[in-house]
Scaffold this motif. Structure first.
Motif, PDB file in Angstrom:
ATOM      1  N   LYS A   9       0.833  -1.207   0.000  1.00  0.00           N
ATOM      2  CA  LYS A   9       0.000   0.000   0.000  1.00  0.00           C
ATOM      3  C   LYS A   9       0.866   1.254   0.000  1.00  0.00           C
ATOM      4  O   LYS A   9       0.603   2.200  -0.752  1.00  0.00           O
ATOM      5  CB  LYS A   9      -0.922  -0.024   1.220  1.00  0.00           C
ATOM      6  N   GLU A  10       1.903   1.279   0.818  1.00  0.00           N
ATOM      7  CA  GLU A  10       2.808   2.437   0.864  1.00  0.00           C
ATOM      8  C   GLU A  10       3.526   2.625  -0.470  1.00  0.00           C
ATOM      9  O   GLU A  10       3.700   3.755  -0.928  1.00  0.00           O
ATOM     10  CB  GLU A  10       3.815   2.280   2.003  1.00  0.00           C
ATOM     11  N   ALA A  11       3.917   1.539  -1.116  1.00  0.00           N
ATOM     12  CA  ALA A  11       4.574   1.632  -2.424  1.00  0.00           C
ATOM     13  C   ALA A  11       3.617   2.229  -3.457  1.00  0.00           C
ATOM     14  O   ALA A  11       3.999   3.116  -4.231  1.00  0.00           O
ATOM     15  CB  ALA A  11       5.066   0.263  -2.876  1.00  0.00           C
ATOM     16  N   ILE A  12       2.386   1.768  -3.456  1.00  0.00           N
ATOM     17  CA  ILE A  12       1.382   2.258  -4.407  1.00  0.00           C
ATOM     18  C   ILE A  12       1.122   3.746  -4.198  1.00  0.00           C
ATOM     19  O   ILE A  12       0.916   4.491  -5.161  1.00  0.00           O
ATOM     20  CB  ILE A  12       0.081   1.437  -4.285  1.00  0.00           C
ATOM     21  N   GLU A  13       1.155   4.179  -2.952  1.00  0.00           N
ATOM     22  CA  GLU A  13       0.890   5.585  -2.635  1.00  0.00           C
ATOM     23  C   GLU A  13       2.122   6.475  -2.783  1.00  0.00           C
ATOM     24  O   GLU A  13       2.024   7.686  -2.658  1.00  0.00           O
ATOM     25  CB  GLU A  13       0.338   5.684  -1.211  1.00  0.00           C
ATOM     26  N   VAL A  62       1.626  -8.117  -3.665  1.00  0.00           N
ATOM     27  CA  VAL A  62       0.915  -7.263  -4.609  1.00  0.00           C
ATOM     28  C   VAL A  62      -0.142  -8.059  -5.364  1.00  0.00           C
ATOM     29  O   VAL A  62      -1.210  -7.544  -5.685  1.00  0.00           O
ATOM     30  CB  VAL A  62       1.881  -6.517  -5.572  1.00  0.00           C
ATOM     31  N   LYS A  63       0.126  -9.348  -5.614  1.00  0.00           N
ATOM     32  CA  LYS A  63      -0.879 -10.194  -6.265  1.00  0.00           C
ATOM     33  C   LYS A  63      -2.111 -10.347  -5.371  1.00  0.00           C
ATOM     34  O   LYS A  63      -3.248 -10.274  -5.847  1.00  0.00           O
ATOM     35  CB  LYS A  63      -0.293 -11.566  -6.577  1.00  0.00           C
ATOM     36  N   ALA A  64      -1.882 -10.541  -4.084  1.00  0.00           N
ATOM     37  CA  ALA A  64      -2.990 -10.667  -3.139  1.00  0.00           C
ATOM     38  C   ALA A  64      -3.718  -9.334  -2.988  1.00  0.00           C
ATOM     39  O   ALA A  64      -4.950  -9.291  -2.933  1.00  0.00           O
ATOM     40  CB  ALA A  64      -2.472 -11.143  -1.778  1.00  0.00           C
ATOM     41  N   PHE A  65      -2.962  -8.254  -2.942  1.00  0.00           N
ATOM     42  CA  PHE A  65      -3.544  -6.922  -2.751  1.00  0.00           C
ATOM     43  C   PHE A  65      -4.507  -6.572  -3.887  1.00  0.00           C
ATOM     44  O   PHE A  65      -5.600  -6.069  -3.657  1.00  0.00           O
ATOM     45  CB  PHE A  65      -2.416  -5.878  -2.662  1.00  0.00           C
ATOM     46  N   SER A  66      -4.088  -6.854  -5.120  1.00  0.00           N
ATOM     47  CA  SER A  66      -4.903  -6.491  -6.287  1.00  0.00           C
ATOM     48  C   SER A  66      -5.878  -7.595  -6.695  1.00  0.00           C
ATOM     49  O   SER A  66      -6.745  -7.356  -7.524  1.00  0.00           O
ATOM     50  CB  SER A  66      -3.982  -6.198  -7.479  1.00  0.00           C
ATOM     51  N   LYS A  77      -2.284   6.734  -9.573  1.00  0.00           N
ATOM     52  CA  LYS A  77      -2.883   7.457  -8.437  1.00  0.00           C
ATOM     53  C   LYS A  77      -3.607   6.493  -7.498  1.00  0.00           C
ATOM     54  O   LYS A  77      -4.727   6.724  -7.065  1.00  0.00           O
ATOM     55  CB  LYS A  77      -3.840   8.541  -8.910  1.00  0.00           C
ATOM     56  N   GLY A  78      -2.947   5.365  -7.212  1.00  0.00           N
ATOM     57  CA  GLY A  78      -3.484   4.402  -6.267  1.00  0.00           C
ATOM     58  C   GLY A  78      -4.496   3.432  -6.836  1.00  0.00           C
ATOM     59  O   GLY A  78      -4.916   2.495  -6.176  1.00  0.00           O
ATOM     60  N   GLU A  79      -4.888   3.624  -8.098  1.00  0.00           N
ATOM     61  CA  GLU A  79      -5.898   2.774  -8.731  1.00  0.00           C
ATOM     62  C   GLU A  79      -5.217   1.684  -9.551  1.00  0.00           C
ATOM     63  O   GLU A  79      -4.352   1.970 -10.388  1.00  0.00           O
ATOM     64  CB  GLU A  79      -6.787   3.625  -9.642  1.00  0.00           C
ATOM     65  N   PHE A  80      -5.605   0.436  -9.324  1.00  0.00           N
ATOM     66  CA  PHE A  80      -5.065  -0.675 -10.104  1.00  0.00           C
ATOM     67  C   PHE A  80      -5.599  -0.590 -11.520  1.00  0.00           C
ATOM     68  O   PHE A  80      -6.808  -0.563 -11.734  1.00  0.00           O
ATOM     69  CB  PHE A  80      -5.435  -2.011  -9.454  1.00  0.00           C
ATOM     70  N   ILE A  81      -4.685  -0.550 -12.494  1.00  0.00           N
ATOM     71  CA  ILE A  81      -5.080  -0.465 -13.900  1.00  0.00           C
ATOM     72  C   ILE A  81      -5.124  -1.851 -14.526  1.00  0.00           C
ATOM     73  O   ILE A  81      -6.067  -2.214 -15.203  1.00  0.00           O
ATOM     74  CB  ILE A  81      -4.097   0.436 -14.688  1.00  0.00           C
TER      75      ILE A  81
END
Length: 113
Positions: A9-13, A62-66, A77-81
């Motif tokens: 989450k911190e990496a994505i942000e 990241v696989k589990a997160f998305s 901007k934090g949104e999975f594309i």
């Protein structure tokens, strides 16, 4: 929330565009990661790359997160594309440029591939 989930989450942000990839932009370790790097480079979009091969926890986290089973994974901007196929399709149709415009992320205005 697990430590790995927090790190993902911190990496994505941490940047407007984040690419979880195999390898680095200078030395991609898979063809799909290379294609997304080429798209972002052609667009002139600034992004942060995370090499999942250097950290197994992040790779699986990241696989589990998305809830998406493959790498690369692109976030804007934090949104999975999505992965390579979705990114390539969005690039070819102009949807990726439109998304960056909508999110006020600087990039080159280029013709569709």
């Amino acid at each position: 929330m697990s430590d790995t989930t927090t790190r993902v989450k911190e990496a994505i942000e941490s940047a407007d565009i984040v690419l979880f990839m195999k390898g680095t932009p200078q030395a991609p370790q898979c063809g799909f990661s290379m294609q997304v790097v080429q798209i972002l480079s052609q667009m002139g979009a600034s992004y942060k790359a995370i090499n999942v091969l250097a950290d197994g926890d992040i790779r699986e986290g990241v696989k589990a997160f998305s809830n998406w089973p493959t790498i690369p994974q692109l976030y804007v901007k934090g949104e999975f594309i999505g992965g390579c196929d979705i990114t390539r399709e969005m690039f070819q149709t102009g949807e990726l440029a439109a998304l960056l415009d909508k999110k006020s992320i600087p990039h080159n205005q280029i013709a569709k591939a």
